[in-house]
Write an enzyme that holds these catalytic residues in place. Structure first.
Site, PDB file in Angstrom:
ATOM      1  N   TYR A 202      30.422  45.361 -30.307  1.00 31.88           N
ATOM      2  CA  TYR A 202      29.090  45.980 -30.228  1.00 31.88           C
ATOM      3  C   TYR A 202      28.088  45.034 -29.569  1.00 31.88           C
ATOM      4  O   TYR A 202      27.306  45.437 -28.716  1.00 31.88           O
ATOM      5  CB  TYR A 202      28.616  46.358 -31.639  1.00 31.88           C
ATOM      6  CG  TYR A 202      27.342  47.168 -31.650  1.00 31.88           C
ATOM      7  CD1 TYR A 202      27.390  48.561 -31.640  1.00 31.88           C
ATOM      8  CD2 TYR A 202      26.089  46.545 -31.659  1.00 31.88           C
ATOM      9  CE1 TYR A 202      26.228  49.311 -31.646  1.00 31.88           C
ATOM     10  CE2 TYR A 202      24.919  47.288 -31.658  1.00 31.88           C
ATOM     11  CZ  TYR A 202      24.997  48.675 -31.657  1.00 31.88           C
ATOM     12  OH  TYR A 202      23.841  49.413 -31.653  1.00 31.88           O
TER      13      TYR A 202
ATOM     14  N   PHE B 209      13.756  58.979  -4.754  1.00 30.38           N
ATOM     15  CA  PHE B 209      14.914  59.827  -5.035  1.00 30.38           C
ATOM     16  C   PHE B 209      14.496  60.852  -6.086  1.00 30.38           C
ATOM     17  O   PHE B 209      13.531  60.648  -6.810  1.00 30.38           O
ATOM     18  CB  PHE B 209      16.064  58.951  -5.524  1.00 30.38           C
ATOM     19  CG  PHE B 209      17.292  59.726  -5.882  1.00 30.38           C
ATOM     20  CD1 PHE B 209      18.004  60.407  -4.915  1.00 30.38           C
ATOM     21  CD2 PHE B 209      17.736  59.782  -7.192  1.00 30.38           C
ATOM     22  CE1 PHE B 209      19.128  61.129  -5.251  1.00 30.38           C
ATOM     23  CE2 PHE B 209      18.863  60.499  -7.530  1.00 30.38           C
ATOM     24  CZ  PHE B 209      19.565  61.182  -6.567  1.00 30.38           C
ATOM     25  N   ASP B 210      15.233  61.967  -6.201  1.00 31.27           N
ATOM     26  CA  ASP B 210      14.747  63.064  -7.057  1.00 31.27           C
ATOM     27  C   ASP B 210      14.595  62.682  -8.528  1.00 31.27           C
ATOM     28  O   ASP B 210      13.574  62.986  -9.142  1.00 31.27           O
ATOM     29  CB  ASP B 210      15.565  64.359  -6.871  1.00 31.27           C
ATOM     30  CG  ASP B 210      17.061  64.203  -7.086  1.00 31.27           C
ATOM     31  OD1 ASP B 210      17.515  63.069  -7.309  1.00 31.27           O
ATOM     32  OD2 ASP B 210      17.782  65.210  -7.040  1.00 31.27           O
TER      33      ASP B 210
ATOM     34  N   ASP C 170      14.707  50.059  -5.889  1.00 27.34           N
ATOM     35  CA  ASP C 170      15.695  51.050  -6.324  1.00 27.34           C
ATOM     36  C   ASP C 170      16.918  50.813  -5.441  1.00 27.34           C
ATOM     37  O   ASP C 170      16.953  51.218  -4.286  1.00 27.34           O
ATOM     38  CB  ASP C 170      15.130  52.467  -6.168  1.00 27.34           C
ATOM     39  CG  ASP C 170      16.121  53.528  -6.615  1.00 27.34           C
ATOM     40  OD1 ASP C 170      17.274  53.181  -6.925  1.00 27.34           O
ATOM     41  OD2 ASP C 170      15.735  54.709  -6.652  1.00 27.34           O
TER      42      ASP C 170
ATOM     43  N   ALA D 270      20.314  51.455  -5.409  1.00 27.96           N
ATOM     44  CA  ALA D 270      21.600  52.155  -5.561  1.00 27.96           C
ATOM     45  C   ALA D 270      22.575  51.808  -4.430  1.00 27.96           C
ATOM     46  O   ALA D 270      23.766  51.642  -4.670  1.00 27.96           O
ATOM     47  CB  ALA D 270      21.370  53.663  -5.624  1.00 27.96           C
TER      48      ALA D 270
ATOM     49  N   LYS E  66      27.179  54.296  -7.270  1.00 30.56           N
ATOM     50  CA  LYS E  66      27.249  54.337  -5.808  1.00 30.56           C
ATOM     51  C   LYS E  66      27.959  53.080  -5.305  1.00 30.56           C
ATOM     52  O   LYS E  66      29.169  53.011  -5.329  1.00 30.56           O
ATOM     53  CB  LYS E  66      25.844  54.458  -5.208  1.00 30.56           C
ATOM     54  CG  LYS E  66      25.252  55.864  -5.285  1.00 30.56           C
ATOM     55  CD  LYS E  66      24.677  56.211  -6.622  1.00 30.56           C
ATOM     56  CE  LYS E  66      23.957  57.530  -6.627  1.00 30.56           C
ATOM     57  NZ  LYS E  66      22.604  57.438  -7.134  1.00 30.56           N
TER      58      LYS E  66
ATOM     59  N   HIS F  45      16.823  72.117  -8.809  1.00 27.11           N
ATOM     60  CA  HIS F  45      17.972  72.417  -7.939  1.00 27.11           C
ATOM     61  C   HIS F  45      19.313  72.330  -8.663  1.00 27.11           C
ATOM     62  O   HIS F  45      20.278  72.939  -8.245  1.00 27.11           O
ATOM     63  CB  HIS F  45      17.976  71.507  -6.708  1.00 27.11           C
ATOM     64  CG  HIS F  45      17.999  70.052  -7.027  1.00 27.11           C
ATOM     65  ND1 HIS F  45      16.952  69.411  -7.640  1.00 27.11           N
ATOM     66  CD2 HIS F  45      18.954  69.113  -6.839  1.00 27.11           C
ATOM     67  CE1 HIS F  45      17.257  68.142  -7.802  1.00 27.11           C
ATOM     68  NE2 HIS F  45      18.462  67.932  -7.332  1.00 27.11           N
TER      69      HIS F  45
END
Ligand SMILES: *Cc1c(COP(=O)(O)O)cnc(C)c1O
Length: 459
Positions: free
Chosen positions: A71, A123-124, A214, A216, A257, A451
């Site tokens: 843990y 990004f969304d 960000d 990714a 990604k 979407h």
């Protein structure tokens, strides 16, 4: 354009099957013309996303068996921290279960009602988390990015002049974060140059605003810098990556990604003495799990620690971006427009150019996505007005700068023959595109990230 051979061989396979045209037409109708509603087994080539869909290596699968499920303070956690510190050069590395989890943990620490966050392009999910924190998200992408036919390097760049102007209009004290997205996913996987990363950081310093990356697709971005930016051709990728991150204060990434794992994310803080780390730990414990696992199992962290290195391998990145270029060369011959040059993680087809007769509020990129499924069982998605949604204040449909249908390429999954099928399908659809008179309307939509769930019908 020659296909760059795979720098790996195949050890395990997964069966896929093409349904008949009649079956495909029936399945997409039953899914209310939302590609996210299809059963994956009804898809032949799945390009919905490159997120979490990559093939792990034999080394990563070995790592899965070595995962330490303690843990607190597991060996796998420490392996991940070591890899993260080594690659990014940041003092504090926090595992989270995916990119949007990092956004949920981080953004409320900087953003609230009345505040703004500015990005090259959000990004969304990132935009959604800015709004969920009560703030407003503003994009300042370079003008070149808005012209898909203009072939320029680093179209993902922040428009620095517009950024500074926006900060001055809003008041620097009201800007909670500047988020630089590398590569710029929504603008077509377009890279951001080192010069632009540095210029964005200079603005952040000047106005005392936190610079958040960000990240990714940081590895693909580094590959483009090495290939296309003066002064970097002879630098090893790890050195370029260290420099990229040296200009930021904080980063977050979806490791689904470029780190080639099926689940995971990372949050990083450059300065280990930054008091924000206490807030990150507190939010992580509340929402994700104890800070030494952050919602991941030990085996996930082990596979991630290994995947981080595989994702920055130059031979792999050359092959991967080569796949996109191979497809692009066939589209050039057929006169099919896309965001050019190709981005890192796929092709973004210019659906507005394919269907000039269909207005943005009838969602041309979603029309093309449906046609691709019907034509060859290919699943793609809309990155346009359908994805952008409505103005959160007025409820009016927004008009996106782009109407792209995204071919997101999973890592180490599809072969040259699959890419030929993609090209053939697009060419067939283009030849009859003028016959498509109308687009789609929305029958039902949820209030945020519509979407994924909306129900659609042909007009
Ligand atoms: C995928 C992605 C995210 C969100 O990550 P998830 O792992 O899907 O939650 C955020 N920003 C960018 C640029 C992304 O590509």
């Amino acid at each position: 354009m020659k296909y760059i051979p795979e720098p790996f061989r195949i050890k395990m396979v997964e069966k896929i099957k093409m349904l008949t045209r009649e079956e495909r037409e029936q399945r997409i109708k039953a899914a209310d013309y939302n590609l996210f509603g299809l059963h994956a087994q009804d898809v032949y080539i799945d390009l919905l996303t490159d997120s979490g869909t990559g093939a792990m290596s034999s080394d990563q699968w070995s790592g899965v068996m070595l995962g330490d499920e303690a843990y607190a303070g597991s060996k796998s956690y420490h392996n991940l921290i070591k890899a993260g510190k080594d690659i990014f050069g940041y003092d504090y590395i926090q595992p989270v279960h995916q990119g949007r989890a990092a956004e949920k943990v981080l953004f409320p620490l900087f953003l609230s009602k009345g505040k703004y966050a500015i990005s090259n392009t959000f990004f969304d999910t990132t935009r959604a988390h800015v709004e969920l924190a009560g703030a407003r998200a503003i994009d300042c992408v370079s003008e070149e990015a808005k012209k898909p036919a203009v072939r320029a390097p680093f179209k993902g760049n922040m428009d620095i002049e517009k950024l500074e102007k926006t900060i001055n209009e809003l008041g620097a004290e009201n800007v909670g974060l500047i988020v630089l997205t590398i590569t710029n996913n929504s603008a077509g996987g377009q890279p951001v140059s080192m010069e632009n990363i540095k210029a964005t950081a200079d603005i952040c310093k000047k106005y005392n605003i936190v610079m958040e990356i960000d990240a990714a697709r940081f590895a693909e971005n580094a590959f483009f810098i090495k290939r296309d930016e003066a002064g970097y051709a002879h630098k090893p990728l790890p050195v370029i990556i260290r420099e990229m991150f040296s200009y930021g204060d904080i980063f977050h990434m979806s490791s689904k990604k470029d780190a080639i794992v099926n689940i995971g994310g990372i949050l990083g803080v450059k300065d280990g003495a930054n008091p924000i780390i206490a807030g990150i730990k507190a939010n992580c414990i509340s929402y994700e799990g104890f800070y030494t696992y952050g919602g991941l199992s030990g085996r996930d962290m082990e596979a991630l620690a290994i995947g981080l290195y595989e994702g920055i391998d130059e031979d792999f990145l050359r092959y991967r971006i080569g796949q996109c270029e191979y497809l692009a060369a066939q589209l050039d011959e057929a006169g099919i427009a896309y965001q050019s040059p190709v981005g890192g993680h796929g092709l973004f087809i210019d659906a507005a150019a394919m269907y000039p007769q269909i207005p943005h509020h009838e969602f041309p990129a979603q029309v093309l996505a449906i046609e691709l499924y019907k034509e060859a069982g290919i699943r793609t998605c809309d990155i346009g007005s359908y994805m952008l949604g409505n103005d959160p204040d007025t409820g009016v449909q927004l008009k996106s700068d782009f109407e792209f249908t995204r071919f997101a390429i999973p890592r180490r999954v599809y072969t040259q023959a699959h890419f030929d099928i993609m090209a053939e399908a697009l060419i067939a659809i283009k030849s009859r595109a003028h016959e498509q008179k109308r687009g789609l309307k929305i029958l039902w939509e949820p209030p945020i990230l519509r979407h994924f769930q909306a129900k659609l019908e042909w007009i």
